[in-house]
Write an enzyme that holds these catalytic residues in place. Sequence first.
Site, PDB file in Angstrom:
ATOM      1  N   GLU A 109       0.825  -1.201   0.000  1.00 14.50           N
ATOM      2  CA  GLU A 109       0.000   0.000   0.000  1.00 14.50           C
ATOM      3  C   GLU A 109       0.868   1.264   0.000  1.00 14.50           C
ATOM      4  O   GLU A 109       1.848   1.354   0.759  1.00 14.50           O
ATOM      5  CB  GLU A 109      -0.892  -0.035   1.244  1.00 14.50           C
ATOM      6  N   LYS A 135      -9.129   2.821  -2.169  1.00 14.10           N
ATOM      7  CA  LYS A 135      -9.455   2.128  -0.919  1.00 14.10           C
ATOM      8  C   LYS A 135     -10.870   2.515  -0.493  1.00 14.10           C
ATOM      9  O   LYS A 135     -11.278   3.672  -0.614  1.00 14.10           O
ATOM     10  CB  LYS A 135      -8.438   2.511   0.149  1.00 14.10           C
ATOM     11  N   CYS A 175      -5.646  -3.065   2.202  1.00  9.45           N
ATOM     12  CA  CYS A 175      -5.456  -3.166   3.651  1.00  9.45           C
ATOM     13  C   CYS A 175      -6.755  -3.286   4.449  1.00  9.45           C
ATOM     14  O   CYS A 175      -7.349  -4.348   4.513  1.00  9.45           O
ATOM     15  CB  CYS A 175      -4.620  -1.991   4.141  1.00  9.45           C
TER      16      CYS A 175
END
Length: 641
Positions: free
Chosen positions: A46, A115, A168
Amino acid sequence: MKHGYVKVAAGVPFVKVADCFYNIDRMEAMVHRAADRQVELLTFPELGVTGYTCGDLFLQPYLLEEAEEAVNRLAARTADLPLLYIVGMPLRVEEKLYNAAVAIQRGKILGAIPKTYLPNYREFQEKRWFSSSYDLPYTTAKVGDHIVPIGHDLILKSGSIGIGVEICEDMWSPLTPGTRLALYGAHIIFNLSASNENAGKNTYLRSLISSLSSQQITGYVYASCGNGESSTDLVYTGKAFIAENGVILGEMPRFEQTERLLVSDLDVARIQTERMINSTFRKAASHYADDRLIVVPFELNETEEYDMTRPIERDPFMPKSVDLKERSEEMFEIQTAGLIQRLRHLGGSKVVIGVSGGLDSTLALLVAVHAMDLLERDRKDIIAVTMPGLGTSKRTKDNALELMRLLGVTMREIPIGEAALEHLRAIGHDAATEDVTYENAQARERTQVLMDLANLERGFVLGTGDLSELALGWATFNGDHMSMYNVNASIPKTSIQTMINCLAEDYPAEVEQVLRDIVDTPVSPELKNDSEHGEAITQQTEQIIGPYEVHDFYIYHMLHNAYSPEKMFFMAQKAFGDKYTKEQLKSFLRTFTKRFFAQQFKRNSMPDGPKVGVVSLSPRGTWRMPSDAIAEMWLNTIDSF
């Protein structure tokens, strides 16, 4: 790509916080390393272009502009490489900033995935800088010189293979973006992460990744940032996992001060087949289907030569990754529980079992004894019968008698040789030619003895035949093929050998010694009178039909994974290496295929028995097949290798 296998990787390069061009240099070097290892799909951590721990520097337009320029340079400098790779970067779209993953192949930026879930609790403050993908009002974004599709419903597709991306925290949410993408058609989920170290966290993370890949029926590739990230408040050591359908295929060691690349092979074809078989997944996929899906094409090419990174288990029923003792005990208890239920249903029935001194009858006898002990019944209610015939060896007879004596069951010895010879003469056989009639007459005579004895003793016959014999039809129809209940029916020969070996240590020394010798005894039906004075076992099954370890390998992959003959042959070569030649493996596969199709009629009339492992051939369970199905297509394919 070969036989549905795709080589994937997770890379953790060194980073310098806020030094975009150093970071892409390290990524470029790792992309080349991956390409040299024939990796086709690669992910980095990330925000790897800038480093995850930039803090308020993310709000500096200069950093964002340089990050875009760096990604453009990285794409241009890897334009000659065929692999698809994914990098993490901060991406500004008009007035909002997104924590994004960007897919690159052959010099082109194919798409961006922001994200969705931004952690803003405990040590994380991502909402300070970033917006969620749910706040994205656009379907395209400018990344340097490229205008690309953007969205959390983006799937990269090559032919029938779909790739999804989450970042994540997305995987920690109750309904993950990866789950949604899997239902949309993604077969592999890549997760770009920045997960700091906490004591005990890695164990939970491993469990979570395994669980997600199982629930989603996906391959899962996870990469988390490492050396070079700021340690002002947190520690990042670099970690990666590759999982498939609940199994962790590879895990990157932590706390190493090096750049690391974790590589393995994902079986996308198996994922696709499992989804086709799994009616629950199909229903969920149809329920959650969404026409807003963004499909972005990329390239995967079939190759003639494929260098398999992933080890192939020789014994997929009892793989090295499991505790064999624990697995053996679990299987033994499942068998016992099934028999106990049948005993309770039948009231006070005795158990009649033929004991040959071989593997199968030994395990069935141990199960019967354990069941009686748990029911607090007398072991004498087990009538164990040894029935020496025309080819019985001294070794197996002695082991059968000694095991029965040591276990304290009711012992019976009923020779069947003369009865079998009399029967052969009665039907016009010369009683000397050792043909299939000669052999089957003995097997059926033994079954008749057991059935009639069960009537006499108000009991039932406990079967002993195993999964391997059922698959190959290596049983006499209406002979050892038949019983009232069979506790071994879904356990292959190799697993029975492993189970007895593992269970033996739990018994007194005298019993253990007999069990060890039974495991070491060559597998034989002992139906031919070709051993002088019964001292040697010359009729050995594996010399006739081939090694059980290879047949069990084919059984697992044909029935559980539904692999093609070509793929099974490819995998067998990888699994067994130089132990067998290609010609031998091909011959064994042909024997297995021919017998499997021809012997279905025996399985269609097989007795009750519990499913213990992942494969069962019961027509009332997981395998239904017509007795007159044709093997010709399979055999023609095998002949073409």
